[in-house]
Structures are given as C-alpha cells and as structure tokens.
Write a protein that holds these residues in place. Structure first.
Motif, PDB file in Angstrom:
ATOM      1  N   SER A 148      -1.360  -4.025  -0.520  1.00 15.48           N
ATOM      2  CA  SER A 148      -0.529  -2.839  -0.735  1.00 15.48           C
ATOM      3  C   SER A 148      -1.379  -1.760  -1.384  1.00 15.48           C
ATOM      4  O   SER A 148      -2.193  -2.025  -2.264  1.00 15.48           O
ATOM      5  N   GLY A 149      -1.201  -0.540  -0.892  1.00 14.86           N
ATOM      6  CA  GLY A 149      -1.906   0.609  -1.444  1.00 14.86           C
ATOM      7  C   GLY A 149      -0.902   1.553  -2.087  1.00 14.86           C
ATOM      8  O   GLY A 149       0.145   1.851  -1.498  1.00 14.86           O
ATOM      9  N   ALA A 150      -1.201   2.024  -3.271  1.00 17.74           N
ATOM     10  CA  ALA A 150      -0.253   2.838  -4.037  1.00 17.74           C
ATOM     11  C   ALA A 150      -0.603   4.320  -3.968  1.00 17.74           C
ATOM     12  O   ALA A 150      -1.681   4.709  -3.506  1.00 17.74           O
ATOM     13  N   THR A 151       0.313   5.129  -4.450  1.00 22.33           N
ATOM     14  CA  THR A 151       0.115   6.580  -4.435  1.00 22.33           C
ATOM     15  C   THR A 151      -0.903   7.046  -5.471  1.00 22.33           C
ATOM     16  O   THR A 151      -1.319   8.193  -5.442  1.00 22.33           O
ATOM     17  N   ASP A 152      -1.314   6.152  -6.383  1.00 28.55           N
ATOM     18  CA  ASP A 152      -2.352   6.501  -7.352  1.00 28.55           C
ATOM     19  C   ASP A 152      -3.723   5.983  -6.943  1.00 28.55           C
ATOM     20  O   ASP A 152      -4.676   6.057  -7.719  1.00 28.55           O
ATOM     21  N   ALA A 178      -3.920   4.083   4.589  1.00 30.82           N
ATOM     22  CA  ALA A 178      -4.299   3.140   5.647  1.00 30.82           C
ATOM     23  C   ALA A 178      -5.085   1.983   5.060  1.00 30.82           C
ATOM     24  O   ALA A 178      -5.903   2.168   4.152  1.00 30.82           O
ATOM     25  N   ILE A 179      -4.818   0.779   5.569  1.00 31.19           N
ATOM     26  CA  ILE A 179      -5.541  -0.431   5.183  1.00 31.19           C
ATOM     27  C   ILE A 179      -5.844  -1.224   6.443  1.00 31.19           C
ATOM     28  O   ILE A 179      -5.001  -1.318   7.341  1.00 31.19           O
ATOM     29  N   ALA A 180      -7.053  -1.788   6.533  1.00 34.50           N
ATOM     30  CA  ALA A 180      -7.421  -2.610   7.685  1.00 34.50           C
ATOM     31  C   ALA A 180      -8.252  -3.793   7.224  1.00 34.50           C
ATOM     32  O   ALA A 180      -9.060  -3.668   6.294  1.00 34.50           O
ATOM     33  N   PHE A 181      -8.060  -4.946   7.861  1.00 34.42           N
ATOM     34  CA  PHE A 181      -8.825  -6.157   7.574  1.00 34.42           C
ATOM     35  C   PHE A 181      -9.864  -6.384   8.660  1.00 34.42           C
ATOM     36  O   PHE A 181      -9.622  -6.077   9.840  1.00 34.42           O
ATOM     37  N   SER A 182     -11.005  -6.969   8.269  1.00 32.67           N
ATOM     38  CA  SER A 182     -11.982  -7.387   9.271  1.00 32.67           C
ATOM     39  C   SER A 182     -11.449  -8.606  10.000  1.00 32.67           C
ATOM     40  O   SER A 182     -10.494  -9.255   9.554  1.00 32.67           O
ATOM     41  N   ALA A 189     -10.673  -2.618   4.296  1.00 35.71           N
ATOM     42  CA  ALA A 189     -10.959  -1.223   3.980  1.00 35.71           C
ATOM     43  C   ALA A 189      -9.647  -0.490   3.706  1.00 35.71           C
ATOM     44  O   ALA A 189      -8.619  -0.811   4.300  1.00 35.71           O
ATOM     45  N   ALA A 190      -9.724   0.475   2.803  1.00 39.40           N
ATOM     46  CA  ALA A 190      -8.548   1.294   2.484  1.00 39.40           C
ATOM     47  C   ALA A 190      -8.961   2.744   2.477  1.00 39.40           C
ATOM     48  O   ALA A 190     -10.012   3.112   1.925  1.00 39.40           O
ATOM     49  N   GLY A 191      -8.145   3.575   3.128  1.00 37.73           N
ATOM     50  CA  GLY A 191      -8.433   5.006   3.167  1.00 37.73           C
ATOM     51  C   GLY A 191      -7.321   5.787   2.471  1.00 37.73           C
ATOM     52  O   GLY A 191      -6.152   5.369   2.476  1.00 37.73           O
ATOM     53  N   THR A 192      -7.696   6.911   1.867  1.00 33.67           N
ATOM     54  CA  THR A 192      -6.723   7.731   1.146  1.00 33.67           C
ATOM     55  C   THR A 192      -6.523   9.070   1.857  1.00 33.67           C
ATOM     56  O   THR A 192      -7.341   9.506   2.674  1.00 33.67           O
ATOM     57  N   GLN A 194      -6.893  11.854   0.595  1.00 30.52           N
ATOM     58  CA  GLN A 194      -7.928  12.781   0.167  1.00 30.52           C
ATOM     59  C   GLN A 194      -9.273  12.538   0.870  1.00 30.52           C
ATOM     60  O   GLN A 194     -10.239  13.262   0.633  1.00 30.52           O
ATOM     61  N   GLY A 195      -9.367  11.495   1.706  1.00 27.68           N
ATOM     62  CA  GLY A 195     -10.571  11.256   2.485  1.00 27.68           C
ATOM     63  C   GLY A 195     -11.475  10.178   1.951  1.00 27.68           C
ATOM     64  O   GLY A 195     -12.552   9.925   2.516  1.00 27.68           O
ATOM     65  N   TYR A 196     -11.109   9.502   0.880  1.00 24.63           N
ATOM     66  CA  TYR A 196     -11.922   8.417   0.364  1.00 24.63           C
ATOM     67  C   TYR A 196     -11.677   7.140   1.163  1.00 24.63           C
ATOM     68  O   TYR A 196     -10.559   6.867   1.585  1.00 24.63           O
ATOM     69  N   VAL A 197     -12.745   6.356   1.362  1.00 26.03           N
ATOM     70  CA  VAL A 197     -12.632   5.041   1.993  1.00 26.03           C
ATOM     71  C   VAL A 197     -13.268   4.025   1.070  1.00 26.03           C
ATOM     72  O   VAL A 197     -14.419   4.189   0.643  1.00 26.03           O
ATOM     73  N   SER A 198     -12.525   2.973   0.747  1.00 27.89           N
ATOM     74  CA  SER A 198     -13.039   1.881  -0.081  1.00 27.89           C
ATOM     75  C   SER A 198     -13.176   0.643   0.784  1.00 27.89           C
ATOM     76  O   SER A 198     -12.283   0.340   1.586  1.00 27.89           O
ATOM     77  N   LEU A 199     -14.282  -0.099   0.653  1.00 29.16           N
ATOM     78  CA  LEU A 199     -14.517  -1.298   1.438  1.00 29.16           C
ATOM     79  C   LEU A 199     -14.659  -2.496   0.506  1.00 29.16           C
ATOM     80  O   LEU A 199     -15.414  -2.433  -0.455  1.00 29.16           O
TER      81      LEU A 199
END
Length: 199
Positions: A148-152, A178-182, A189-192, A194-199
């Motif tokens: 789950s990805g939150a608004t913060d 957005a969230i995606a699994f390999s 990976a999770a994208g926000t 604002q354009g950030y992507v975390s892996l």
C-alpha cells in the motif's frame, strides 16, 4: 414487460481484472461502499460486498491465486523464514482501501458450475492502513503480500496470510500513485505523483 434490470455497479476509481483457470474473466469495481465483481461475458454482478458503516471504497486490486502452488509451509512443515516460496490458498483475493483509512483483504470463491457464475466473499483481514490515506494498492504476483502506498509517500508491505506488517518504508514523499512487483517478487517499485520512483 421488464426483461432485465441493471443496478449501478461502478461509481469511479480503480478497477481490477481477474481471470479464472476456466478462462472466464471478471472485473472488480466499487459503487460507493459496495465492492462488486462483474462478469465480463454478460455484465451481471456475480457477487457484492457491502463495507460496514457505508465507508466508500477508494482503491482496489485483485489477484487470482495459483491453486496448484503448495509449499512446505502449507503442508505444515518447518521452513526457513527467508524461504521465498509462495503461500497461497486456492482462491482469488481482492484488497481495497476505504475513505475511513481501512484496508480489507477478501477471499473470493467463484462457483462456475451453474449457468451463471456466483461469487462468495470471506474477510481474510482488515486493518487501519496509517494516519494518511492510501493512494494505491497492489498485490504481489501470487497474492502473498499486499503493498500500500500512502498520500505522504509512505509504503507498507502486508503479509496477507500471516496477517502482519512485514515492511515499512518512508519513501521519497508525495502521493504514491503506482506500485509494481518484479516477476519473482524480489523487487517492487513505487512511483509518486511528483515523479519520484523508489525501487
């Protein structure tokens, strides 16, 4: 004379698709505080789940679990905690978040032995997501975990079958959209917004 009627089954938000081993396809969608599963073939609602207290559904995801997967853990054998084998009962799962910051995981059983399929729900787990609204939800490929990805910008990984929070990430900030699994579930990976992507 009335031939048929159609009740509203979608009021906006995310929609998730499900396919059964027989090849039938279904859509999970929300109408206010009611989660509906709709047959793609003929459009009829095969099952509906009413969220308590009329708490509107915001985001959802669904996964058809692999019924052929049996692991040592399912058989009651001892396994290493780092074992990456999948623990999945033979059913489909739907996860959704609500306006009241609740997250639900439902097990969906679909009976396709009749002329029209019928779906029944059972609640696997409910919990309060966080102090911030959930921006998106995503199951791992075989349904053992729900991210789950939150608004913060916060990210949480929930172990669906053992009913606990397995990982908690702070993220880069911003609304997770957005969230995606390999393929092997080793990475996600999770994208926000604002354009950030975390892996």
């Amino acid at each position: 004379r009335v031939r048929w009627t159609q009740k509203p089954c979608y009021s906006g938000g995310t929609v998730a698709s499900l396919a059964t081993p027989s090849g039938e396809q279904y859509l999970a969608a929300a109408f206010g505080s009611t989660l509906n599963v709709v047959s793609v073939t003929d459009g009829h609602v095969i099952g509906a789940f009413d969220v308590p207290l009329d708490d509107p559904v915001l985001h959802l995801d669904a996964v058809a679990a692999d019924a052929s997967v049996l692991t040592a853990r399912q058989k009651g054998e001892e396994v290493d905690d780092d074992d990456d084998e999948v623990v999945v009962p033979p059913t489909a799962f739907i996860g959704f978040s609500t306006h009241g910051l609740q997250v639900y995981v439902l097990a969906l059983t679909i009976d396709e032995t009749h002329e029209r399929a019928k779906g029944t729900f059972s609640v696997v787990k409910t919990w309060t997501a966080s102090q911030h609204a959930v921006g998106c939800l995503k199951f791992s490929n075989k349904g053992t975990h729900l991210a789950s990805g939150a608004t913060d910008g916060g990210l949480k990984m929930w172990d669906v079958h053992h009913h606990h929070l397995s990982h908690n990430y702070k993220g880069q900030g911003g609304v997770v959209t957005a969230i995606a699994f390999s393929e092997g579930n080793k990475l996600f990976a999770a994208g926000t917004f604002q354009g950030y992507v975390s892996l």
